[in-house]
Design a protein around this motif. Structure first.
Motif, PDB file in Angstrom:
ATOM      1  N   GLY A 112       0.805  -1.211   0.000  1.00  0.00           N
ATOM      2  CA  GLY A 112       0.000   0.000   0.000  1.00  0.00           C
ATOM      3  C   GLY A 112       0.838   1.262   0.000  1.00  0.00           C
ATOM      4  N   SER A 113       1.869   1.307   0.850  1.00  0.00           N
ATOM      5  CA  SER A 113       2.694   2.514   0.939  1.00  0.00           C
ATOM      6  C   SER A 113       3.508   2.733  -0.334  1.00  0.00           C
ATOM      7  CB  SER A 113       3.626   2.425   2.153  1.00  0.00           C
ATOM      8  OG  SER A 113       4.525   1.347   2.027  1.00  0.00           O
ATOM      9  N   ILE A 114       3.993   1.650  -0.937  1.00  0.00           N
ATOM     10  CA  ILE A 114       4.750   1.786  -2.185  1.00  0.00           C
ATOM     11  C   ILE A 114       3.843   2.307  -3.291  1.00  0.00           C
ATOM     12  CG2 ILE A 114       5.832   0.451  -4.027  1.00  0.00           C
ATOM     13  CD1 ILE A 114       7.723   0.974  -1.788  1.00  0.00           C
ATOM     14  N   THR A 115       2.609   1.824  -3.343  1.00  0.00           N
ATOM     15  CA  THR A 115       1.671   2.297  -4.364  1.00  0.00           C
ATOM     16  C   THR A 115       1.384   3.784  -4.205  1.00  0.00           C
ATOM     17  OG1 THR A 115       0.630   0.102  -4.472  1.00  0.00           O
ATOM     18  CG2 THR A 115      -0.615   1.968  -5.354  1.00  0.00           C
ATOM     19  N   PHE A 169      -0.075   1.697   8.638  1.00  0.00           N
ATOM     20  CA  PHE A 169       1.299   1.646   8.128  1.00  0.00           C
ATOM     21  C   PHE A 169       1.365   2.097   6.671  1.00  0.00           C
ATOM     22  CE2 PHE A 169       2.264  -1.583  11.568  1.00  0.00           C
ATOM     23  CZ  PHE A 169       3.153  -0.763  12.236  1.00  0.00           C
ATOM     24  N   ALA A 170       0.356   1.737   5.893  1.00  0.00           N
ATOM     25  CA  ALA A 170       0.349   2.142   4.485  1.00  0.00           C
ATOM     26  C   ALA A 170       0.194   3.650   4.336  1.00  0.00           C
ATOM     27  CB  ALA A 170      -0.775   1.427   3.742  1.00  0.00           C
ATOM     28  N   LEU A 171      -0.637   4.255   5.181  1.00  0.00           N
ATOM     29  CA  LEU A 171      -0.905   5.693   5.069  1.00  0.00           C
ATOM     30  C   LEU A 171       0.203   6.551   5.679  1.00  0.00           C
ATOM     31  CD1 LEU A 171      -4.739   5.799   5.890  1.00  0.00           C
ATOM     32  CD2 LEU A 171      -3.632   5.979   3.657  1.00  0.00           C
ATOM     33  N   ASN A 215      11.553   2.295 -15.832  1.00  0.00           N
ATOM     34  CA  ASN A 215      12.968   2.622 -15.695  1.00  0.00           C
ATOM     35  C   ASN A 215      13.335   3.034 -14.278  1.00  0.00           C
ATOM     36  OD1 ASN A 215      14.246   2.715 -18.623  1.00  0.00           O
ATOM     37  ND2 ASN A 215      12.201   3.593 -18.792  1.00  0.00           N
ATOM     38  N   ALA A 216      12.332   3.222 -13.432  1.00  0.00           N
ATOM     39  CA  ALA A 216      12.583   3.617 -12.042  1.00  0.00           C
ATOM     40  C   ALA A 216      12.260   2.496 -11.067  1.00  0.00           C
ATOM     41  CB  ALA A 216      11.747   4.854 -11.706  1.00  0.00           C
ATOM     42  N   MET A 217      12.044   1.281 -11.574  1.00  0.00           N
ATOM     43  CA  MET A 217      11.601   0.194 -10.708  1.00  0.00           C
ATOM     44  C   MET A 217      12.697  -0.313  -9.782  1.00  0.00           C
ATOM     45  SD  MET A 217       8.469  -0.266 -10.935  1.00  0.00           S
ATOM     46  CE  MET A 217       8.415  -1.754  -9.961  1.00  0.00           C
ATOM     47  N   GLY A 218      13.966  -0.176 -10.169  1.00  0.00           N
ATOM     48  CA  GLY A 218      15.058  -0.663  -9.332  1.00  0.00           C
ATOM     49  C   GLY A 218      15.038  -0.081  -7.924  1.00  0.00           C
ATOM     50  N   PRO A 219      15.090   1.253  -7.789  1.00  0.00           N
ATOM     51  CA  PRO A 219      15.032   1.850  -6.443  1.00  0.00           C
ATOM     52  C   PRO A 219      13.738   1.543  -5.704  1.00  0.00           C
ATOM     53  CG  PRO A 219      15.839   3.441  -8.051  1.00  0.00           C
ATOM     54  CD  PRO A 219      15.356   2.268  -8.825  1.00  0.00           C
ATOM     55  N   ILE A 220      12.633   1.413  -6.432  1.00  0.00           N
ATOM     56  CA  ILE A 220      11.351   1.108  -5.785  1.00  0.00           C
ATOM     57  C   ILE A 220      11.381  -0.293  -5.176  1.00  0.00           C
ATOM     58  CG2 ILE A 220       8.877   0.756  -6.191  1.00  0.00           C
ATOM     59  CD1 ILE A 220       9.043   2.887  -8.371  1.00  0.00           C
ATOM     60  N   ILE A 221      11.943  -1.252  -5.900  1.00  0.00           N
ATOM     61  CA  ILE A 221      12.041  -2.623  -5.390  1.00  0.00           C
ATOM     62  C   ILE A 221      12.908  -2.665  -4.142  1.00  0.00           C
ATOM     63  CG2 ILE A 221      12.933  -4.925  -5.901  1.00  0.00           C
ATOM     64  CD1 ILE A 221      12.163  -4.451  -8.832  1.00  0.00           C
ATOM     65  N   VAL A 222      14.024  -1.949  -4.169  1.00  0.00           N
ATOM     66  CA  VAL A 222      14.908  -1.901  -2.998  1.00  0.00           C
ATOM     67  C   VAL A 222      14.189  -1.274  -1.813  1.00  0.00           C
ATOM     68  CG1 VAL A 222      17.048  -0.934  -2.079  1.00  0.00           C
ATOM     69  CG2 VAL A 222      16.984  -1.819  -4.419  1.00  0.00           C
ATOM     70  N   SER A 223      13.467  -0.183  -2.069  1.00  0.00           N
ATOM     71  CA  SER A 223      12.723   0.494  -1.001  1.00  0.00           C
ATOM     72  C   SER A 223      11.669  -0.429  -0.396  1.00  0.00           C
ATOM     73  CB  SER A 223      12.057   1.761  -1.551  1.00  0.00           C
ATOM     74  OG  SER A 223      11.250   2.382  -0.587  1.00  0.00           O
ATOM     75  N   ALA A 224      10.989  -1.196  -1.247  1.00  0.00           N
ATOM     76  CA  ALA A 224       9.963  -2.113  -0.758  1.00  0.00           C
ATOM     77  C   ALA A 224      10.573  -3.212   0.105  1.00  0.00           C
ATOM     78  CB  ALA A 224       9.214  -2.724  -1.939  1.00  0.00           C
ATOM     79  N   THR A 225      11.697  -3.761  -0.331  1.00  0.00           N
ATOM     80  CA  THR A 225      12.341  -4.838   0.421  1.00  0.00           C
ATOM     81  C   THR A 225      12.777  -4.366   1.802  1.00  0.00           C
ATOM     82  OG1 THR A 225      13.151  -5.743  -1.678  1.00  0.00           O
ATOM     83  CG2 THR A 225      14.148  -6.574   0.339  1.00  0.00           C
ATOM     84  N   LEU A 226      13.416  -3.202   1.849  1.00  0.00           N
ATOM     85  CA  LEU A 226      13.845  -2.661   3.137  1.00  0.00           C
ATOM     86  C   LEU A 226      12.643  -2.268   3.994  1.00  0.00           C
ATOM     87  CD1 LEU A 226      16.820  -0.436   1.903  1.00  0.00           C
ATOM     88  CD2 LEU A 226      16.973  -2.624   3.088  1.00  0.00           C
ATOM     89  N   GLY A 227      11.566  -1.831   3.338  1.00  0.00           N
ATOM     90  CA  GLY A 227      10.383  -1.381   4.068  1.00  0.00           C
ATOM     91  C   GLY A 227       9.673  -2.494   4.805  1.00  0.00           C
ATOM     92  N   VAL A 228       9.659  -3.710   4.246  1.00  0.00           N
ATOM     93  CA  VAL A 228       8.969  -4.827   4.901  1.00  0.00           C
ATOM     94  C   VAL A 228       9.596  -5.115   6.262  1.00  0.00           C
ATOM     95  CG1 VAL A 228       8.406  -7.275   4.749  1.00  0.00           C
ATOM     96  CG2 VAL A 228       8.240  -5.851   2.722  1.00  0.00           C
ATOM     97  N   GLY A 229      10.933  -5.136   6.309  1.00  0.00           N
ATOM     98  CA  GLY A 229      11.606  -5.363   7.587  1.00  0.00           C
ATOM     99  C   GLY A 229      11.281  -4.283   8.600  1.00  0.00           C
ATOM    100  N   GLY A 230      11.227  -3.033   8.143  1.00  0.00           N
ATOM    101  CA  GLY A 230      10.897  -1.933   9.045  1.00  0.00           C
ATOM    102  C   GLY A 230       9.487  -2.028   9.595  1.00  0.00           C
ATOM    103  N   VAL A 231       8.533  -2.433   8.757  1.00  0.00           N
ATOM    104  CA  VAL A 231       7.142  -2.567   9.207  1.00  0.00           C
ATOM    105  C   VAL A 231       7.011  -3.708  10.213  1.00  0.00           C
ATOM    106  CG1 VAL A 231       4.808  -3.175   8.475  1.00  0.00           C
ATOM    107  CG2 VAL A 231       6.128  -1.523   7.165  1.00  0.00           C
ATOM    108  N   ILE A 232       7.681  -4.826   9.949  1.00  0.00           N
ATOM    109  CA  ILE A 232       7.632  -5.947  10.890  1.00  0.00           C
ATOM    110  C   ILE A 232       8.179  -5.519  12.247  1.00  0.00           C
ATOM    111  CG2 ILE A 232       8.623  -8.215  11.407  1.00  0.00           C
ATOM    112  CD1 ILE A 232       8.446  -8.872   8.441  1.00  0.00           C
ATOM    113  N   LEU A 233       9.258  -4.763  12.239  1.00  0.00           N
ATOM    114  CA  LEU A 233       9.844  -4.284  13.484  1.00  0.00           C
ATOM    115  C   LEU A 233       8.895  -3.312  14.185  1.00  0.00           C
ATOM    116  CD1 LEU A 233      12.447  -4.612  15.114  1.00  0.00           C
ATOM    117  CD2 LEU A 233      13.342  -2.592  13.934  1.00  0.00           C
ATOM    118  N   ALA A 234       8.257  -2.420  13.430  1.00  0.00           N
ATOM    119  CA  ALA A 234       7.319  -1.459  14.025  1.00  0.00           C
ATOM    120  C   ALA A 234       6.090  -2.163  14.584  1.00  0.00           C
ATOM    121  CB  ALA A 234       6.904  -0.423  12.978  1.00  0.00           C
TER     122      ALA A 234
END
Length: 303
Positions: A112-115, A169-171, A215-234
């Motif tokens: 949700g947050s990535i979208t 978390f998404a908002l 062409n901008a999907m690379g940084p978005i994928i990295v952000s999503a991967t790191l974000g999942v760990g942060g949400v689980i911790l939160a």
């Protein structure tokens, strides 16, 4: 009549200077990722955790909410591989089902947050001007609010629950992605393929989502991967404070909250150890994978 084997030389033997086809970008990216040992270890651990969570009903020998006061606080071993808690519930079963809750909150919230962040960042970066200024001021306002206080306030207002946590978390977690995507779009909107699309009259939404965004999907994928760990911790932190997933539904956070009694932590070490260890392993694995993807998708290193 037997046919003679062909003795015609191949093109490669005629011209030994012919080179093999260059590797594709996908192969290069995978190769670079596989060279990162920590990223590979993280990916393997995540695969194991996700598999255990998906097949929890088949793996667990006990119901996660089934209480048996006669078997409370049993040490690991025998029927209860990781011991039992103070209500006699099987810790292993609760960890497996808790993984389902924690991973669901993590993946759904980040989706949700990535979208949201991608759409807002793309619009701001592509159009610029007043639209960019307004959207970025909104981002600045949200970022200026301490995240933990914002989460606690929203959870208190809307009452804790899996669906509400995902929504909250998404908002609240889209601002970093919005800034990241905006920066990528500011760089990409001046490229030749974008200018050519504008010249032939391609609509803005088509240029944004069909031409620039891939062409901008690379940084978005990295952000999503790191974000999942942060949400689980939160989520674990909120549940530990009693503001997240509520018992008897198991989550790693409320398992720690249930075991926070000092006496229990000293005498019955397995009770807080295993859920805490799962949080540590999962969050670290997501971070390792995110770092590996960031290096693998970096165009400066794709040689």
């Amino acid at each position: 009549m037997q046919t003679q084997p062909s003795t015609q030389p191949t093109n490669q033997s005629l011209n030994p200077n012919i080179k093999k086809k260059p590797d594709t970008l996908t192969k290069i990216t995978i190769s670079k990722f596989m060279k990162n040992k920590l990223a590979v270890i993280g990916a393997v651990l995540l695969f194991i955790v996700i598999t255990l969570a998906l097949f929890a009903p088949l793996i667990a020998q006990f119901e996660p909410q089934k209480q048996s006061l006669l078997n409370k606080l049993q040490t690991p071993g025998g029927e209860h591989w990781l011991g039992t808690d103070r209500y006699g519930r099987d810790v292993f079963a609760r960890i497996l089902f808790g993984a389902r809750v924690s991973l669901l909150v993590g993946f759904a919230s980040v989706a949700g947050s990535i979208t949201i962040g991608t759409v807002i960042g793309a619009v701001a970066g592509y159009f610029g001007g007043k639209i960019d200024a307004v959207l970025m001021r909104i981002v600045d306002v949200i970022i200026s609010i301490p995240t933990i206080f914002l989460l606690i306030t929203l959870v208190t207002i809307f009452q804790p629950g899996v669906d509400k946590l995902i929504l909250i978390f998404a908002l609240t977690g889209w601002t970093f992605t919005a800034r990241l995507v905006r920066g990528e779009f500011l760089s990409l909107r001046t490229r030749e393929f974008v200018l050519a699309s504008k010249t032939i009259g391609t609509r803005s939404h088509t240029i944004i989502f069909s031409h620039i965004l891939p062409n901008a999907m690379g940084p978005i994928i990295v952000s999503a991967t790191l974000g999942v760990g942060g949400v689980i911790l939160a989520e674990s932190a909120l549940s530990y404070l009693g503001l997240g997933i509520q018992p008897p539904t198991p989550s790693w956070g409320n398992m720690l909250q249930d075991a926070q009694n000092f006496t229990i932590m000293l005498k019955h070490w397995w009770y807080p150890l295993f859920p805490g260890l799962m949080i540590l392993i999962t969050v670290l694995s997501f971070n390792f994978v995110g770092d590996g993807l960031r290096d693998a998708l970096d165009p400066k290193t794709l040689d």
